[in-house]
Enzyme design. Structure first.
Site, mmCIF file in Angstrom:
data_model
loop_
_atom_site.group_PDB
_atom_site.id
_atom_site.type_symbol
_atom_site.label_atom_id
_atom_site.label_comp_id
_atom_site.label_asym_id
_atom_site.label_seq_id
_atom_site.Cartn_x
_atom_site.Cartn_y
_atom_site.Cartn_z
ATOM 1 N N HIS A 114 -9.295 -9.134 -7.090
ATOM 2 C CA HIS A 114 -8.916 -7.732 -6.938
ATOM 3 C C HIS A 114 -8.930 -7.095 -8.322
ATOM 4 O O HIS A 114 -8.601 -7.741 -9.328
ATOM 5 C CB HIS A 114 -7.529 -7.615 -6.317
ATOM 6 C CG HIS A 114 -7.490 -8.012 -4.881
ATOM 7 N ND1 HIS A 114 -6.580 -7.500 -3.994
ATOM 8 C CD2 HIS A 114 -8.251 -8.880 -4.156
ATOM 9 C CE1 HIS A 114 -6.775 -8.028 -2.797
ATOM 10 N NE2 HIS A 114 -7.776 -8.877 -2.876
ATOM 11 N N GLU A 128 -7.005 -5.035 -9.836
ATOM 12 C CA GLU A 128 -5.733 -5.044 -10.562
ATOM 13 C C GLU A 128 -5.457 -6.406 -11.189
ATOM 14 O O GLU A 128 -5.029 -6.501 -12.338
ATOM 15 C CB GLU A 128 -4.581 -4.667 -9.619
ATOM 16 C CG GLU A 128 -4.692 -3.294 -9.016
ATOM 17 C CD GLU A 128 -5.439 -3.252 -7.688
ATOM 18 O OE1 GLU A 128 -5.339 -2.233 -6.994
ATOM 19 O OE2 GLU A 128 -6.147 -4.235 -7.339
ATOM 20 N N CYS A 170 -2.454 -3.806 -3.354
ATOM 21 C CA CYS A 170 -2.013 -4.502 -2.146
ATOM 22 C C CYS A 170 -0.737 -5.289 -2.456
ATOM 23 O O CYS A 170 -0.268 -5.331 -3.591
ATOM 24 C CB CYS A 170 -3.121 -5.424 -1.641
ATOM 25 S SG CYS A 170 -3.395 -6.873 -2.687
ATOM 26 N N CYS A 186 -1.359 -7.982 -5.195
ATOM 27 C CA CYS A 186 -1.439 -7.399 -6.538
ATOM 28 C C CYS A 186 -0.079 -6.874 -6.978
ATOM 29 O O CYS A 186 0.294 -6.997 -8.156
ATOM 30 C CB CYS A 186 -2.478 -6.284 -6.566
ATOM 31 S SG CYS A 186 -4.168 -6.888 -6.320
#
Length: 145
Positions: A54, A56, A84, A87
């Site tokens: 991801h 992040e 999410c 994260c």
């Protein structure tokens, strides 16, 4: 609106477009410390296994590598899309003080879902949740997806 927010979100959007060009969701993130980008991430990068890749998380991992500490309490994370739950856990664990979000998401968002890990109070291990700013360049972030 804070001009720094616009500057860093524009960089996130550039990264999001790179992710989309690679066939991944259009999400980009940057980690900033003392007005310097110390980490960047694009969704779906091959730097981590797919399930962890991801934007992040990649920005955070790159930032930790650069400053050689996992204490990010003096950092701000910018991201085109609401982090999410996974994260958000990483953000909280590293102590990031401010998260700037382009657009929110549904179902699994760390702020707007039924599991607001990013903003939850009372989790002793994590202390104070980060300040969250939403809606920075929101339309552009939606379009990047």
């Amino acid at each position: 609106m804070n001009s720094n927010h616009i500057t860093y979100m524009k960089r996130c959007l550039t990264l999001a477009r790179q992710a989309k060009a690679n066939g991944k969701p259009g999400v980009g993130s940057v980690l900033v410390k003392n007005s310097e980008i110390i980490g960047e991430g694009i969704e779906g990068s091959r730097d981590l296994p797919a399930v962890l890749a991801h934007a992040e998380i990649l920005a955070i991992v790159n930032g930790i590598s650069k400053i050689e500490t996992k204490d990010l309490s003096d950092c701000t994370l910018y991201t085109t899309v609401e982090p999410c739950v996974m994260c958000s856990y990483i953000i909280r664990s590293t102590g990031i003080k401010h998260v700037v979000i382009g657009t929110t998401t549904s179902a699994v968002g760390g702020v707007t879902s039924n599991y607001p890990i990013l903003t939850a109070q009372g989790i002793e291990k994590w202390k104070t949740p980060p300040t969250v700013t939403t809606g920075v360049m929101e339309q552009e972030c939606k379009e990047a997806l």
